[in-house]
Design a protein around this motif. Sequence first.
Motif, short mmCIF file in Angstrom:
data_model
loop_
_atom_site.label_atom_id
_atom_site.label_comp_id
_atom_site.label_asym_id
_atom_site.label_seq_id
_atom_site.Cartn_x
_atom_site.Cartn_y
_atom_site.Cartn_z
N LEU A 9 -39.23 46.16 85.88
CA LEU A 9 -40.00 47.36 86.18
C LEU A 9 -41.09 47.07 87.20
O LEU A 9 -41.34 47.86 88.11
CB LEU A 9 -40.62 47.92 84.89
N ALA A 10 -41.74 45.92 87.06
CA ALA A 10 -42.79 45.52 88.01
C ALA A 10 -42.21 45.31 89.40
O ALA A 10 -42.79 45.74 90.41
CB ALA A 10 -43.48 44.26 87.51
N ALA A 11 -41.06 44.63 89.47
CA ALA A 11 -40.43 44.39 90.76
C ALA A 11 -40.02 45.70 91.41
O ALA A 11 -40.19 45.90 92.63
CB ALA A 11 -39.22 43.47 90.59
N ASP A 12 -39.47 46.61 90.63
CA ASP A 12 -39.08 47.92 91.16
C ASP A 12 -40.29 48.66 91.72
O ASP A 12 -40.21 49.31 92.78
CB ASP A 12 -38.44 48.76 90.06
N ALA A 13 -41.42 48.58 91.02
CA ALA A 13 -42.62 49.28 91.45
C ALA A 13 -43.10 48.75 92.79
O ALA A 13 -43.55 49.53 93.65
CB ALA A 13 -43.72 49.12 90.40
N ARG B 174 -50.69 37.60 88.69
CA ARG B 174 -50.93 37.44 90.12
C ARG B 174 -49.58 37.22 90.79
O ARG B 174 -48.84 36.31 90.44
CB ARG B 174 -51.85 36.26 90.41
N ILE B 175 -49.28 38.07 91.77
CA ILE B 175 -48.01 37.97 92.50
C ILE B 175 -48.27 38.17 93.98
O ILE B 175 -48.93 39.15 94.37
CB ILE B 175 -46.99 39.03 92.02
N ILE C 148 -38.80 38.39 92.62
CA ILE C 148 -39.99 38.63 91.79
C ILE C 148 -39.65 38.41 90.32
O ILE C 148 -40.38 37.72 89.58
CB ILE C 148 -40.53 40.05 92.01
N VAL C 149 -38.54 38.95 89.88
CA VAL C 149 -38.13 38.80 88.48
C VAL C 149 -37.91 37.33 88.15
O VAL C 149 -38.38 36.83 87.12
CB VAL C 149 -36.85 39.61 88.19
N ALA D 56 -48.93 46.52 93.11
CA ALA D 56 -48.22 47.48 92.27
C ALA D 56 -47.51 46.77 91.13
O ALA D 56 -47.53 47.24 89.97
CB ALA D 56 -47.21 48.28 93.12
N ALA D 57 -46.90 45.64 91.42
CA ALA D 57 -46.21 44.87 90.38
C ALA D 57 -47.21 44.32 89.38
O ALA D 57 -46.98 44.34 88.16
CB ALA D 57 -45.42 43.74 91.01
N GLU D 58 -48.34 43.81 89.87
CA GLU D 58 -49.36 43.27 88.97
C GLU D 58 -49.88 44.33 88.01
O GLU D 58 -50.01 44.11 86.80
CB GLU D 58 -50.53 42.70 89.79
#
Length: 339
Positions: free
Chosen positions: A300-304, A268-269, A326-327, A283-285
């Motif tokens: 990768l999640a943060a980039d997305a 959950r973000i 995020i990271v 998208a990150a989740e």
Amino acid sequence: MRPFKYTNAKDASSAAKLLTVNPNARLLAGGTNLLDLMKEDVERPDELIDITRLSLTQIKPISAGANQGGISIGSLGKNTDAANHPLIRQNYPLLTQAILAGASGQIRNMATNGGNLLQRTRCPYFYDVAMPCNKREPGSGCGALEGINRMHAIFGWSEKCVAVYPSDMAVALAALDAVIHVRNADGQERTINFADFHRLPGDSPEKDTNLNHDELITAIELPKTKLADHAYYLKVRDRASYAFALVSVAAALEIDSSRSGNRIVQARIALGGVAHKPWRAFAAEKMLIGKDATEANFKLAADAEMANAKPLAHNKFKVELGNRSIVRALQLALEGNKA
């Protein structure tokens, strides 16, 4: 401040009925935002309906219904009481951290849980009545769009408004899939999923939420969760105290530690300081589900998520700041930091 009528509400239904009678009336709870806006001549209600004496302050476990095993938070409870309640500190440390990151202790002692969700943007163009602002005066234009927009949105903005929503508490509630309970003048109750409570600006930036004028918030429900052990609220701001977020991140993970690599079962973000509402980072989740909890996957999640950002002239830095935040929030959540 302009003259106004002061009325005491006897119960929730009567408060809602008073709103129905007067479309220019406002509810008065903690008053930490509304009274400031009235002093600045931004808000101009001709009647304040005092609801501070209503019995909507209790924090209690939910024993039945869809959210059985979760907790219910009374809308008129104080932010301080919510942050420090044993049930919240133990089961929802993300919410405790977010509340304690916002404002001063004195304000938290006055501000209510429901009022926190209804606070309005701190955009300087909104507060300056000499400047155009579609949120304050629909059709007048958005001064921030071509003005100084360093603090403004990078997601979900429109040509009508680029303001951001200021609450820290609400960012955590977005990540925790909260449900809002409201009641209208006829005594009818309904629930609003937190993702649907606040609005993006679109063509109607003057509307912050999907709450009707004759409705008031009675409670905030949090579902039972497995996210308590790995949760963190990160707030990045210009100074360490009493400042609104440039970017904030509410991050929570459910980790399957029975396998090597700490596989992520759910994530959950939610982001603050980047949109007209708490921004759920879907998208990150999605990128993290089933992956190992590693820095590389967090990146990768943060980039997305940040790939969809649309910065303005003065806030391009928020894209990189959001990515790194995020990271970092996911790393701290993985470590198991609690309030």
